[in-house]
Design an enzyme around this catalytic site. Structure first.
Site, mmCIF file in Angstrom:
data_model
loop_
_atom_site.group_PDB
_atom_site.id
_atom_site.type_symbol
_atom_site.label_atom_id
_atom_site.label_comp_id
_atom_site.label_asym_id
_atom_site.label_seq_id
_atom_site.Cartn_x
_atom_site.Cartn_y
_atom_site.Cartn_z
ATOM 1 N N GLU A 94 0.815 -1.207 0.000
ATOM 2 C CA GLU A 94 0.000 0.000 0.000
ATOM 3 C C GLU A 94 0.851 1.262 0.000
ATOM 4 O O GLU A 94 2.051 1.233 0.293
ATOM 5 C CB GLU A 94 -0.930 0.000 1.208
ATOM 6 C CG GLU A 94 -0.207 -0.060 2.544
ATOM 7 C CD GLU A 94 -1.161 -0.309 3.692
ATOM 8 O OE1 GLU A 94 -1.776 0.664 4.159
ATOM 9 O OE2 GLU A 94 -1.292 -1.477 4.115
ATOM 10 N N CYS A 107 3.764 8.433 0.078
ATOM 11 C CA CYS A 107 4.394 7.540 1.039
ATOM 12 C C CYS A 107 4.402 6.160 0.415
ATOM 13 O O CYS A 107 3.338 5.608 0.106
ATOM 14 C CB CYS A 107 3.609 7.542 2.349
ATOM 15 S SG CYS A 107 4.262 6.412 3.596
ATOM 16 N N CYS A 114 6.950 -6.149 7.299
ATOM 17 C CA CYS A 114 8.156 -5.669 7.973
ATOM 18 C C CYS A 114 8.527 -6.658 9.070
ATOM 19 O O CYS A 114 7.651 -7.251 9.704
ATOM 20 C CB CYS A 114 7.902 -4.282 8.576
ATOM 21 S SG CYS A 114 9.347 -3.535 9.376
ATOM 22 N N CYS A 118 8.135 -3.408 15.712
ATOM 23 C CA CYS A 118 7.787 -2.265 16.561
ATOM 24 C C CYS A 118 6.368 -2.437 17.107
ATOM 25 O O CYS A 118 5.445 -2.806 16.380
ATOM 26 C CB CYS A 118 7.897 -0.960 15.779
ATOM 27 S SG CYS A 118 9.586 -0.625 15.193
ATOM 28 N N CYS A 121 3.075 -0.591 15.382
ATOM 29 C CA CYS A 121 2.929 -0.549 13.922
ATOM 30 C C CYS A 121 2.174 -1.769 13.407
ATOM 31 O O CYS A 121 2.485 -2.914 13.759
ATOM 32 C CB CYS A 121 4.309 -0.483 13.278
ATOM 33 S SG CYS A 121 4.275 -0.396 11.470
ATOM 34 N N CYS A 338 0.097 3.236 8.320
ATOM 35 C CA CYS A 338 0.865 2.189 7.657
ATOM 36 C C CYS A 338 0.390 0.780 7.995
ATOM 37 O O CYS A 338 0.332 0.399 9.157
ATOM 38 C CB CYS A 338 2.326 2.362 8.054
ATOM 39 S SG CYS A 338 3.439 1.294 7.177
#
Length: 352
Positions: A94, A107, A114, A118, A121, A338
């Site tokens: 995305e 962005c 990922c 974290c 996120c 995100c």
């Protein structure tokens, strides 16, 4: 030949294109033509100054843009557009197209998911499936330009802050940036690019020597190791003293002020005392703080700071001589933060 087997031309430099076309018996000047067409978002059949036989060969063996727009959702609040992209292997990523007075900012993602872990996120919840190729990163911009074309607009600024850790996909990201600024292509200069990293120190040191003076946006999110260890696993590998030393080195090499991303988390990192500790640790390093109201992630127990806490934190930094702005929340009605839209899309597929 299926899409996965085709050559991704968009990720090639003009020299690489020339070598590829030479193998097809084409003169060197064709490379410049193809390079320009690709970055305009043209399909092979639209490349009118190429011989028909060459266009047909390219269509059979190559892919012009490996990224396709699967869905667009526009915010009714501020015009922000969430883009859901499909890749040749079926993976979905995305991007977010943000409108500002100074132009359009995209962005974009650098990985499918990922692996940094974290705590705040959504991108990291399912891990990292794979890294994106330079063509897949450039393709996101080409697609966004296609969305903006009816309005006579283009993307002017890039932030590598979508899904993924850019410096965990080092070689592909560096090649993407070099192609991004080339004449005849998208031609977006490095001063119009921000790269966000959670702090892969060794690659930060390498990147400082690449002559790619982008704005480094460091995802700091904590005043010390104790807090950062709790919310960012990467800190256990690269403690904050090493991280801040790498930031100083990057500034010395590029003369670019560091931008610190700081998600404001209620009761975790948002006290004025935390801001004062940051001021002590960053003394002498030109910096800007981007204070980010925490986006709610259903799977996370973390909550956003109150407005009063954000304001007090900002005032403490500014009283200490460090500029700090509160990021404007964009696309709140379209899952613009995100990883949220991609995750919902994947979950809906699993239920079918």
């Amino acid at each position: 030949m299926n899409e996965m087997e085709k050559t991704q031309l968009l990720g090639m430099t003009p020299d690489e294109l020339a070598a590829h076309l030479k193998a097809l018996g084409q003169p060197a000047f064709r490379a410049k033509q193809v390079f320009s067409w690709l970055h305009q978002g043209a399909a092979f059949e639209q490349m009118s100054n190429l011989p028909k036989a060459l266009r047909e060969t390219l269509a059979e063996t190559c892919i012009a843009n490996p990224v396709a727009v699967l869905e667009t959702i526009e915010s009714k609040l501020d015009g922000t557009i969430k883009l859901l992209y499909r890749l040749p292997d079926g993976h979905v990523i995305e991007g977010v197209l943000m409108r500002y007075k100074y132009g359009n900012t995209l962005c974009l993602s650098t990985q499918v998911g990922c692996r940094m872990g974290c705590a705040f996120c959504a991108s990291t919840l399912d891990g990292c499936a794979r890294s994106l190729t330079p063509a897949e990163m450039l393709g996101q911009i080409v697609c966004a330009n296609g969305v903006l074309a009816p309005q006579g607009q283009k993307v002017g600024n890039i932030v590598l802050m979508g899904s993924g850790e850019p410096l965990d996909n080092y070689d592909n990201v560096v090649k993407f940036l070099r192609i991004l600024r080339m004449e005849g292509g998208l031609c977006i200069g490095m001063r119009s690019v921000s790269l966000s990293t959670c702090g892969l120190v060794e690659n930060m040191r390498r990147f400082a020597e690449e002559d790619l003076p982008v704005t480094l946006s460091l995802s700091l999110h904590a005043p010390n190791d104790e807090v950062r260890d709790r919310i960012m696993p990467v800190n256990k590998a690269y403690p904050s003293e090493e991280l801040l030393a790498a930031c100083r080195r990057y500034y010395q090499a590029t003369s670019r002020r560091i931008s610190f991303e700081y998600a404001m988390i209620d009761g975790v990192n948002d006290r004025p005392e935390d801001a004062k500790e940051l001021l002590r640790r960053l003394k002498g390093l030109p910096a800007h703080f981007n204070l980010i109201p925490l986006n709610h992630v259903e799977e996370s127990p973390l909550k956003p700071s109150t407005r009063a806490a954000v304001a007090a934190f900002q005032k403490t930094l500014e009283d200490g001589g460090v500029t700090a702005t509160v990021r404007r929340t964009l696309g709140g009605d379209i899952d613009a933060s995100c990883g949220q839209l991609r995750r919902k899309y994947n979950q809906s597929k699993e239920k079918r």
